[in-house]
Enzyme design. Sequence first.
Site, mmCIF file in Angstrom:
data_model
loop_
_atom_site.group_PDB
_atom_site.id
_atom_site.type_symbol
_atom_site.label_atom_id
_atom_site.label_comp_id
_atom_site.label_asym_id
_atom_site.label_seq_id
_atom_site.Cartn_x
_atom_site.Cartn_y
_atom_site.Cartn_z
ATOM 1 N N GLU A 278 0.712 -1.113 -0.095
ATOM 2 C CA GLU A 278 -0.055 0.019 -0.030
ATOM 3 C C GLU A 278 0.621 0.996 -0.126
ATOM 4 O O GLU A 278 0.692 2.511 -0.474
ATOM 5 C CB GLU A 278 -0.856 0.162 1.526
ATOM 6 C CG GLU A 278 -2.191 -0.009 0.423
ATOM 7 C CD GLU A 278 -3.402 -0.292 1.926
ATOM 8 O OE1 GLU A 278 -2.977 -0.019 3.360
ATOM 9 O OE2 GLU A 278 -4.114 -0.384 1.774
ATOM 10 N N HIS A 299 7.512 -26.489 -1.779
ATOM 11 C CA HIS A 299 6.983 -28.044 -1.904
ATOM 12 C C HIS A 299 5.572 -27.233 -2.841
ATOM 13 O O HIS A 299 4.882 -27.972 -3.402
ATOM 14 C CB HIS A 299 6.552 -29.165 -0.973
ATOM 15 C CG HIS A 299 7.357 -29.383 -0.495
ATOM 16 N ND1 HIS A 299 7.698 -30.681 -0.333
ATOM 17 C CD2 HIS A 299 8.244 -29.203 0.395
ATOM 18 C CE1 HIS A 299 8.888 -31.254 0.106
ATOM 19 N NE2 HIS A 299 8.995 -30.109 0.958
ATOM 20 N N LYS A 414 -13.996 0.707 -3.837
ATOM 21 C CA LYS A 414 -15.219 0.851 -2.801
ATOM 22 C C LYS A 414 -15.881 1.352 -3.758
ATOM 23 O O LYS A 414 -17.237 1.087 -3.690
ATOM 24 C CB LYS A 414 -14.711 1.878 -2.418
ATOM 25 C CG LYS A 414 -13.779 0.851 -1.129
ATOM 26 C CD LYS A 414 -13.498 1.838 -0.007
ATOM 27 C CE LYS A 414 -11.229 1.378 1.058
ATOM 28 N NZ LYS A 414 -11.269 2.461 1.999
#
Length: 424
Positions: A278, A299, A414
Amino acid sequence: MIQFDSSHAFLKENILDYQPKVNEIHQMIMDKTGAGNDFLGWVDWPNTYDKEEFERILKVAASVKDKAEVLLVCGIGGSYLGARAAIEMIQGLYSGNKTEVIFIGNTFSSTYFKQVENYIQNKSVVLNVISKSGTTTETAMAFRMLKQIMEKKYGKEECKTRILATTDKARGTLKELATKEGYETFVIPDDIGGRYSVTTAVGLLPLAIMGIDVKELMAGFKQAFEDLADADLNKNTAYQYAVARRILQNQGKDAEMLVTYEPQMTMVGEWWKQLFGESEGKDGMGVLPCSATFSTDLHSLGQFIQEGKKVLFETLLLVEHPTMDGLFPHDEENMDNMNYLEDKSLDWVNKMACKGTLEAHEITGNVPNLILTLPDMKAHTFGYMCYFFFRACAMTCYVLDINPFNQPGVEVYKKNMFRLLGKD
Ligand code: PA5
């Protein structure tokens, strides 16, 4: 406290050549004159934090601890990741703590919410809602539902002692609601953004309720402040790390994988990803932060790191002294052919796996590796590490001329979501 090693990173530039730039930015950080300077409250927070509130946090934590079979921490992003990372790193994943912490308000998943609701039905619950803005939808939705559940279970009066709100000191919906309902409130300072807030009440209150020594944590935070006071690149390990990241990006490495060998530090990786992602990912720039827990992820992701596209460098976040250790046992029959490890310490095996992997990735795979080594996974080290990464993050962003303290891109989802949800 944190050792930095760039000798496995094939750096094509000399870190020390960045000294003039680093001096300039260091001054900017200390004088709070750079972009986003109204969010640099964390810089001197090790000295300026509100001591009275700190004492109140200890007092309230002690008073609610016994009635918290479950501590619900309702928040998202910087309002929960630091606490989660700290609790897991310091206490481990199966600590047997008689208070269990559940993080909520960080997802819209209906199944997740309903499962938590069912799970806490017959348990004694304390709720800490955390939101600086007080309007974050994930948190606000979960909080409304939890508040109703708790009022039904305990009544409004008892909720006054079971619901704790951490938010802005004066403004916002959550502050207003908490004042009206009579909840104890704690402050997120104006000049400290979410992802830099773990050593404010945002992190300290849940940590104290979980029995973590927050005084030690703050002592570590302060020690880093002191250790990193000098901008000299021969000494300042946070700035060395910040500059090394920039050099590696100049060499075409656009992704950084933070690697731990301790499962209880997986959430530190999540916290770190938010801090760097951010802060740095804007204006079409930045290094993509990703994280992995080895050897588990060797793995799964190991193949890509070893032989896939050469886009990334690794930063190993190692721990010198594990919290616990034991010896591998002898087996008379040795059917599994594992006796070659008998009497070896489990941590020694983990460290040999790390050594072998470093050699594989660096020498055979040509993947640059930076190494940060922590002494242990205690509260003091956690506090130190937070400040170390804050400083490194600010420096590395300012080298690119990026404001580390805003996140304008987060608003786009948003806006679309609100349109679809029918919000005015
Ligand atoms: O770092 C940040 O500022 C964000 O990640 C916020 O912490 C997150 O969006 C939650 O915001 P708020 O505390 O206002 O609910």
